[in-house]
Design a protein around this motif. Structure first.
Motif, short mmCIF file in Angstrom:
data_model
loop_
_atom_site.label_atom_id
_atom_site.label_comp_id
_atom_site.label_asym_id
_atom_site.label_seq_id
_atom_site.Cartn_x
_atom_site.Cartn_y
_atom_site.Cartn_z
N ASP A 1 0.80 -1.11 0.01
CA ASP A 1 -0.09 -0.09 -0.13
C ASP A 1 1.01 1.15 -0.03
OD1 ASP A 1 -2.04 -1.70 0.19
OD2 ASP A 1 -2.67 -1.20 2.26
N ALA A 2 2.01 1.09 0.79
CA ALA A 2 2.82 2.41 0.85
C ALA A 2 3.68 2.72 -0.53
CB ALA A 2 4.15 2.08 1.81
N VAL A 3 4.02 1.53 -1.65
CA VAL A 3 4.36 2.00 -2.74
C VAL A 3 3.30 2.33 -3.59
CG1 VAL A 3 5.25 0.84 -5.01
CG2 VAL A 3 6.16 -0.02 -2.63
N ALA A 4 2.02 2.03 -3.45
CA ALA A 4 1.03 2.59 -4.23
C ALA A 4 0.84 3.97 -3.55
CB ALA A 4 -0.36 1.78 -3.99
N ARG A 5 0.62 4.24 -2.41
CA ARG A 5 0.52 5.59 -2.04
C ARG A 5 1.64 6.44 -2.41
NH1 ARG A 5 -1.68 9.06 1.87
NH2 ARG A 5 -1.02 11.07 1.42
N ALA A 6 3.14 6.07 -2.58
CA ALA A 6 4.17 6.90 -2.92
C ALA A 6 3.88 7.00 -4.59
CB ALA A 6 5.37 6.37 -2.66
N THR A 7 3.27 6.21 -5.36
CA THR A 7 3.34 6.27 -6.93
C THR A 7 1.92 7.55 -6.80
OG1 THR A 7 3.83 4.10 -7.22
CG2 THR A 7 2.54 5.31 -8.78
N ARG B 1 12.04 -12.83 -4.41
CA ARG B 1 13.30 -13.84 -4.68
C ARG B 1 12.55 -15.15 -5.25
NH1 ARG B 1 16.15 -12.75 1.04
NH2 ARG B 1 16.30 -10.57 0.87
N ARG B 2 13.32 -16.15 -5.49
CA ARG B 2 12.82 -17.26 -5.99
C ARG B 2 12.17 -17.04 -7.36
NH1 ARG B 2 9.79 -20.47 -0.93
NH2 ARG B 2 11.47 -19.94 0.60
N ARG B 3 12.42 -16.00 -8.04
CA ARG B 3 12.01 -15.53 -9.39
C ARG B 3 10.43 -15.28 -9.29
NH1 ARG B 3 15.11 -15.74 -13.44
NH2 ARG B 3 13.57 -15.43 -14.90
N GLU B 4 10.28 -14.70 -7.98
CA GLU B 4 8.77 -14.40 -7.70
C GLU B 4 8.51 -12.99 -7.21
OE1 GLU B 4 6.66 -18.79 -6.44
OE2 GLU B 4 7.72 -17.46 -5.01
N VAL B 5 7.34 -12.55 -7.22
CA VAL B 5 7.07 -11.19 -6.82
C VAL B 5 5.86 -11.22 -5.68
CG1 VAL B 5 7.96 -10.11 -8.80
CG2 VAL B 5 5.38 -10.79 -8.51
N TYR B 6 5.99 -10.54 -4.74
CA TYR B 6 4.84 -9.95 -3.85
C TYR B 6 3.92 -8.85 -4.68
CZ TYR B 6 7.53 -11.98 0.01
OH TYR B 6 8.23 -12.74 0.64
N TRP B 7 2.63 -9.05 -4.70
CA TRP B 7 1.94 -8.06 -5.56
C TRP B 7 0.49 -7.92 -5.05
CZ3 TRP B 7 -2.83 -9.36 -7.81
CH2 TRP B 7 -3.29 -11.03 -7.46
N ALA B 8 0.16 -6.74 -5.30
CA ALA B 8 -1.42 -6.25 -4.97
C ALA B 8 -1.72 -5.23 -6.43
CB ALA B 8 -1.27 -5.57 -3.72
N THR B 9 -3.05 -5.32 -6.43
CA THR B 9 -3.54 -4.23 -7.34
C THR B 9 -4.44 -3.17 -6.82
OG1 THR B 9 -5.54 -5.93 -7.90
CG2 THR B 9 -3.39 -5.95 -9.27
N LEU C 1 -7.09 3.09 1.84
CA LEU C 1 -6.25 2.16 2.68
C LEU C 1 -6.20 2.10 3.91
CD1 LEU C 1 -3.27 3.19 0.17
CD2 LEU C 1 -5.12 1.54 0.07
N ALA C 2 -6.34 0.80 4.56
CA ALA C 2 -6.86 0.84 5.96
C ALA C 2 -5.56 0.39 6.85
CB ALA C 2 -7.84 -0.25 6.30
N LEU C 3 -5.40 0.67 8.01
CA LEU C 3 -4.72 -0.11 8.90
C LEU C 3 -4.73 -1.32 8.85
CD1 LEU C 3 -4.83 2.52 11.99
CD2 LEU C 3 -3.03 2.28 10.09
N VAL C 4 -3.81 -2.49 9.45
CA VAL C 4 -3.92 -3.78 9.45
C VAL C 4 -3.19 -4.16 10.71
CG1 VAL C 4 -3.99 -3.84 6.93
CG2 VAL C 4 -1.70 -4.15 8.22
N PRO C 5 -3.64 -5.48 11.20
CA PRO C 5 -3.01 -5.87 12.58
C PRO C 5 -1.56 -5.83 12.50
CG PRO C 5 -4.89 -7.52 11.89
CD PRO C 5 -4.45 -6.32 10.72
N VAL C 6 -0.95 -5.62 13.52
CA VAL C 6 0.48 -6.04 13.66
C VAL C 6 0.83 -7.25 13.61
CG1 VAL C 6 2.62 -4.77 14.75
CG2 VAL C 6 0.51 -3.76 14.67
N GLU C 7 0.89 -7.72 12.34
CA GLU C 7 1.33 -9.21 12.19
C GLU C 7 1.94 -9.45 10.84
OE1 GLU C 7 -2.24 -11.33 12.40
OE2 GLU C 7 -2.74 -10.95 14.70
#
Length: 238
Positions: free
Chosen positions: A99-105, A124-132, A210-216
């Motif tokens: 969410d922070a990257v989206a907000r910065a963009t 890593r492992r030729r993968e990405v973490y992603w969101a839309t 964009l909401a706050l989420v649990p600290v987990e």
């Protein structure tokens, strides 16, 4: 004042003034070496406080990026945030680091956003973490966070920002307005504490989607290191 931390990729810290209209960044620091998160984070906290002319007792809340990210990196930032929150007796909040990257963009480009924006960081492992994210009216997460191969998630959005678009340009087409010399701008590649803080400040003021989420921590997959007891018995030698 809101103290923000993120160690989901690079280590970063920021101090923000907060109010009914959201947040304003007073000072920010970042360090690129992912192997030295534990060493550099606390000095950065002291640096942002000093630059803003503030002391620890001026901090009224702590916010931390909860990932997704690697196990070692996330636990450094979250442990630091929880420790500071307990020591200062202030609340600790979580924000999805994507969410922070989206907000910065959104802040950097204003009206230059597509209807659907993809954010992808290095898993890593030729993968990405992603969101839309839907960008009409207000920024809103519509998919993820998740992890997968760049080729498998490419169809989730037409244009992407984040380090994933740098690493896998054949699959994740970079948003042209977010590029310099054809590559995603440095400031839009990794989550940063300043943007984590801005997301949190808006949420605390009842603004934005964009909401706050649990600290987990959002690990999304098991760590590379596996405890001996969890490995199972070795195959018999024949």
């Amino acid at each position: 004042m809101l103290l923000a931390l993120d160690t989901s990729a690079v280590a970063s810290a920021a101090l923000l003034a907060t109010g009914a209209d959201g947040g304003r960044v007073l000072a920010a620091r970042a360090a690129q070496d992912p192997r030295r998160h534990a060493e550099v984070l606390q000095p950065m906290v002291e640096d942002v406080l000093a630059e803003a002319g503030a002391g620890r007792r001026d901090v009224t809340a702590v916010v931390v990026g909860v990932g997704p990210g690697p196990y070692t990196g996330l636990r450094v930032g979250m442990a630091a945030a929880l420790t500071l929150g307990a020591a200062l007796d202030v609340p600790v909040h979580g924000v999805c680091s994507l969410d922070a990257v989206a907000r910065a963009t959104a802040d950097a480009l204003g009206d230059g956003l597509p209807d659907v924006l993809g954010v992808a960081t290095d898993a890593r492992r030729r993968e990405v973490y992603w969101a839309t994210y839907a960008t009409a009216d207000e920024l809103r997460r519509t998919g993820g966070p998740d992890v997968g191969a760049a080729a498998d998630v490419a169809g989730a959005a037409g244009r992407w920002v984040g380090r994933g678009a740098v690493l896998y340009p054949d699959h994740l087409a970079a948003l042209p307005a977010a590029t310099t010399d054809g590559a995603v701008r440095d400031d839009l590649r990794d989550p940063a504490a300043a943007a984590v803080g801005l997301v949190a400040a808006d949420a605390l003021a009842g603004r934005g989607a964009l909401a706050l989420v649990p600290v987990e921590p959002l690990y999304l997959r098991r760590p590379d290191a596996v405890a001996t007891a969890d490995r199972g018995a070795p195959a018999p030698v024949r």
